[in-house]
Design a protein around this motif. Sequence first.
Motif, short mmCIF file in Angstrom:
data_model
loop_
_atom_site.label_atom_id
_atom_site.label_comp_id
_atom_site.label_asym_id
_atom_site.label_seq_id
_atom_site.Cartn_x
_atom_site.Cartn_y
_atom_site.Cartn_z
N ALA A 1 72.12 28.92 30.15
CA ALA A 1 72.28 28.11 28.95
C ALA A 1 73.57 28.50 28.24
O ALA A 1 74.07 29.63 28.40
CB ALA A 1 71.08 28.29 28.03
N PRO A 2 74.14 27.62 27.42
CA PRO A 2 75.36 27.96 26.68
C PRO A 2 75.16 29.16 25.77
O PRO A 2 74.09 29.35 25.21
CB PRO A 2 75.64 26.69 25.87
N GLN A 3 76.24 29.97 25.61
CA GLN A 3 76.17 31.16 24.75
C GLN A 3 76.42 30.78 23.31
O GLN A 3 77.11 29.80 23.03
CB GLN A 3 77.21 32.18 25.23
N ASP B 1 80.41 24.49 30.62
CA ASP B 1 79.60 23.37 31.10
C ASP B 1 80.41 22.08 30.95
O ASP B 1 81.55 22.11 30.43
CB ASP B 1 78.26 23.32 30.38
N LEU C 1 73.33 27.23 36.48
CA LEU C 1 74.08 27.92 35.43
C LEU C 1 73.17 28.25 34.26
O LEU C 1 72.19 27.56 33.99
CB LEU C 1 75.24 27.04 34.95
N LEU D 1 79.38 29.12 29.03
CA LEU D 1 78.16 29.53 29.71
C LEU D 1 78.20 31.00 30.11
O LEU D 1 77.20 31.71 29.99
CB LEU D 1 77.93 28.69 30.96
#
Length: 348
Positions: free
Chosen positions: A346-348, A318, A344, A324
């Motif tokens: 959510a962040p991992q 991101d 996209l 991501l």
Amino acid sequence: MGRAGFNRKSALATLTMVLAAEAADVDVLWGLKSPLAALQHHRGITHSFVGVPFVAAFTLGVVYVIHRIRHRRPGDMAPRGKPPVRWGYLYLCALIAALTHLPLDYSTAYGIRLFEPFNYRWYSWDILYILDPVIWAVLIAGLALPALFGLINEEIGARSQAPRGRAGAIMALLCLLAIWGFRDYQHRRAVSAMDSFLYRGAEPQRVGAYPYMINPFRWHGVVETADFFETVPVNSAGPDIDDARGRIFYKPEVTDVLRAADSSYFGLVYLDWAVFPYAREQKLESETRGYYVEFQDLRYTYPEISGRTALGGYVVLDPDLRVLMQGMNSWTSPTPESLERQPLPAPQ
């Protein structure tokens, strides 16, 4: 190997050796978790010298269970007309067969961790393509031709009580060693020629030559210089290097985006395995914001292969450089174009 003589001293020797020779690949089960987990763990501890005794013991346990199931009655434990079952000898057979898995995998470009868990370095001989029809033909002929001759002998009345195919099996194994020796010689010629060549006027810092499926004189050459990588066709028969057909991959500037991708789970696993890693970033525009970083190992950028590079992968970040998405290439992998048309995760 069983027909070469090991099957003459104990029953179940061939079964034991066949299973032990393949048992190391039980680590492909990591692929059930994810392709990236498979890359991280495949050809690891089960393919090391430390793992071989345990792989052999596991195989022998499987054979023992099969034997007990097939011969439940105590008086029926020795197959009729065959040597008795000698479990100590079978463990030796399993050890030898398990060891054969190591040079077979070592001979390819993918590599193998021979000394795990004490040393996690990848080792590769780079002399054989992952699929080799010539070796297949030799090994199949070593089994099939003696069987055919045995049928002919039965027709004319010549029969033997001993296990068949010993000479054919030994010849097949000797041919395999000869193929390895010839391919190693051609590989050395290719690497030596590449190391003594100037590429766009630049001296090579590292070179590698990777085989094709059938032609033993044709190699996919990879060169690293101070400023770029280059892939070139190499003919070891000459030896000749076709620099005119070379492909240049200029080394990108090391940015914060590439640093973040290299530090991701994918980046750490991939860069540990790759020999000539090459990464390039692409900024995602449109409604999607972020970065797409593509990874490839130039060992597998054969010019005849179009589309995604085999055994490559990607990391999606991101705008704040949080991961991501990440993973190995597949037909379902996202592309920069597809990501710009969808939100996209959510962040991992």
